[in-house]
Design a protein around this motif. Structure first.
Motif, PDB file in Angstrom:
ATOM      1  N   LEU A  77       0.841  -1.205   0.000  1.00 31.66           N
ATOM      2  CA  LEU A  77       0.000   0.000   0.000  1.00 31.66           C
ATOM      3  C   LEU A  77       0.877   1.257   0.000  1.00 31.66           C
ATOM      4  CD1 LEU A  77      -2.793   1.260   0.083  1.00 31.66           C
ATOM      5  CD2 LEU A  77      -2.800   0.972   2.566  1.00 31.66           C
ATOM      6  N   HIS A  78       1.932   1.240   0.782  1.00 28.78           N
ATOM      7  CA  HIS A  78       2.832   2.396   0.816  1.00 28.78           C
ATOM      8  C   HIS A  78       3.414   2.665  -0.582  1.00 28.78           C
ATOM      9  CE1 HIS A  78       5.918   5.181   2.177  1.00 28.78           C
ATOM     10  NE2 HIS A  78       6.819   4.438   1.557  1.00 28.78           N
ATOM     11  N   ILE A  98      -7.993  -1.138  -2.811  1.00 30.69           N
ATOM     12  CA  ILE A  98      -7.469  -1.404  -1.454  1.00 30.69           C
ATOM     13  C   ILE A  98      -8.326  -2.483  -0.782  1.00 30.69           C
ATOM     14  CG2 ILE A  98      -7.070  -0.376   0.827  1.00 30.69           C
ATOM     15  CD1 ILE A  98      -6.361   2.273  -0.741  1.00 30.69           C
ATOM     16  N   THR A  99      -9.623  -2.448  -1.045  1.00 26.01           N
ATOM     17  CA  THR A  99     -10.511  -3.507  -0.511  1.00 26.01           C
ATOM     18  C   THR A  99     -10.058  -4.870  -1.010  1.00 26.01           C
ATOM     19  OG1 THR A  99     -12.364  -1.974  -0.440  1.00 26.01           O
ATOM     20  CG2 THR A  99     -12.906  -4.327  -0.451  1.00 26.01           C
ATOM     21  N   THR A 107      -9.003 -12.630   3.609  1.00 32.13           N
ATOM     22  CA  THR A 107     -10.090 -13.586   3.371  1.00 32.13           C
ATOM     23  C   THR A 107      -9.640 -14.779   2.535  1.00 32.13           C
ATOM     24  OG1 THR A 107     -11.683 -11.781   3.533  1.00 32.13           O
ATOM     25  CG2 THR A 107     -12.454 -13.779   2.440  1.00 32.13           C
ATOM     26  N   VAL A 108      -8.826 -14.538   1.523  1.00 32.64           N
ATOM     27  CA  VAL A 108      -8.426 -15.642   0.629  1.00 32.64           C
ATOM     28  C   VAL A 108      -7.157 -16.346   1.132  1.00 32.64           C
ATOM     29  CG1 VAL A 108      -7.803 -16.248  -1.755  1.00 32.64           C
ATOM     30  CG2 VAL A 108      -9.542 -14.492  -1.323  1.00 32.64           C
ATOM     31  N   GLU A 109      -6.198 -15.573   1.644  1.00 36.19           N
ATOM     32  CA  GLU A 109      -4.919 -16.185   2.029  1.00 36.19           C
ATOM     33  C   GLU A 109      -5.023 -17.119   3.242  1.00 36.19           C
ATOM     34  OE1 GLU A 109      -1.534 -13.497   2.952  1.00 36.19           O
ATOM     35  OE2 GLU A 109      -0.383 -14.759   1.594  1.00 36.19           O
ATOM     36  N   SER A 161      -4.574  -3.463 -10.783  1.00 37.66           N
ATOM     37  CA  SER A 161      -4.318  -2.605  -9.618  1.00 37.66           C
ATOM     38  C   SER A 161      -3.537  -3.369  -8.561  1.00 37.66           C
ATOM     39  CB  SER A 161      -5.646  -2.146  -9.000  1.00 37.66           C
ATOM     40  OG  SER A 161      -6.218  -3.224  -8.267  1.00 37.66           O
ATOM     41  N   ALA A 162      -3.224  -2.657  -7.484  1.00 40.30           N
ATOM     42  CA  ALA A 162      -2.564  -3.288  -6.329  1.00 40.30           C
ATOM     43  C   ALA A 162      -3.409  -4.439  -5.793  1.00 40.30           C
ATOM     44  CB  ALA A 162      -2.340  -2.244  -5.238  1.00 40.30           C
TER      45      ALA A 162
END
Ligand code: GTB
Length: 220
Positions: A77-78, A98-99, A107-109, A161-162
């Motif tokens: 994120l940074h 970001i969500t 949730t997935v990991e 995206s990120a």
């Protein structure tokens, strides 16, 4: 100032790109940022110098001037906030990306990591075989939900995206089990991530660190 990240000098995944420094390398490559890598041993990450940066004694970390970060999500994120390329200028699209980053790590990991724990730490327990189908089904549940959301789309929410970067890297860890292949659209999504030049550079860099650390002929 060029940031320095940490990675294992001998990654337990044998340079297959699954260690979490790869997501950080990938983000730096996507945003065109040079970086230095400090390769560390398992012993070193439990010592005071490293614990001062990451109190949990893990990699990756990120140091840039007097800023020291840990947690791959926070580092990603940074990077995405500092440099264009991974987050949209549109505030809503940015918040959704970001969500997806949080969804990937929160949730997935976790069920994917639980399978690693079941295989490598709990395999000698009397209940290990009985529990394994439950562990795999919990991964399948998440993959099915994600697959249904993704459908035929290229990325999770419009442009790459990120959120995609984090999700693709999390999903890669489910591939050795064969579970990812049960969802062809997710396999194709991961393959699209891996095909990105920035991913290829990140993968090659971590692979080189692993092979350089091996005696000749040891890595394959
Ligand atoms: N939540 C933290 C983050 O996202 O940064 C988790 C960091 C983490 O688990 N780091 C691992 C670590 O330092 C390395 S990446 N472990 C040492 C320890 O906890 O003592 C995890 C990893 C390990 C092995 C494989 N593999 O063999 O495939 C893949 C990923």
């Amino acid at each position: 100032m060029t940031p320095t990240i940490t990675a294992f000098e001998r990654s337990p995944d044998r340079g297959m790109g699954l260690s979490r420094d790869v997501r950080v390398r990938w983000a730096l490559e996507e945003t065109g940022q040079p970086y230095d890598v400090r390769l560390v041993s398992f012993a070193a990450i439990k010592q005071r110098t490293h614990l001062a940066v990451n109190p949990f004694g893990q990699i990756p970390t990120y140091e840039e001037g007097d800023l020291a970060l840990f947690e791959s999500g926070s580092i990603l994120l940074h990077i995405a906030e500092q440099h264009p390329g991974l987050l949209s200028a549109d505030p809503h699209a940015r918040a959704r990306a970001i969500t997806w980053m949080f969804a990937a790590v929160g949730t997935v990991e976790p069920p994917i990591l639980d399978l690693q724990t079941a295989k490598f730490i709990e395999s000698d327990k009397s209940w290990a075989d009985e529990r394994m189908p439950l562990v795999k089904d919990r991964i399948r549940d998440r993959l099915r939900q994600l697959s249904s959301h993704l459908g035929d789309a290229e990325w999770l929410d419009g442009a790459f995206s990120a959120g995609d970067l984090m999700m693709v890297h999390v999903l890669l860890r489910s591939r050795p089990s064969g579970l990812l292949d049960e969802f062809p659209n997710l396999s194709a999504y991961v393959a699209r991530g891996e095909a990105r030049p920035a991913y290829k550079r990140a993968f090659a860099a971590q692979r080189a660190a692993f092979t350089d650390a091996q005696p000749p002929g040891a890595a394959n």
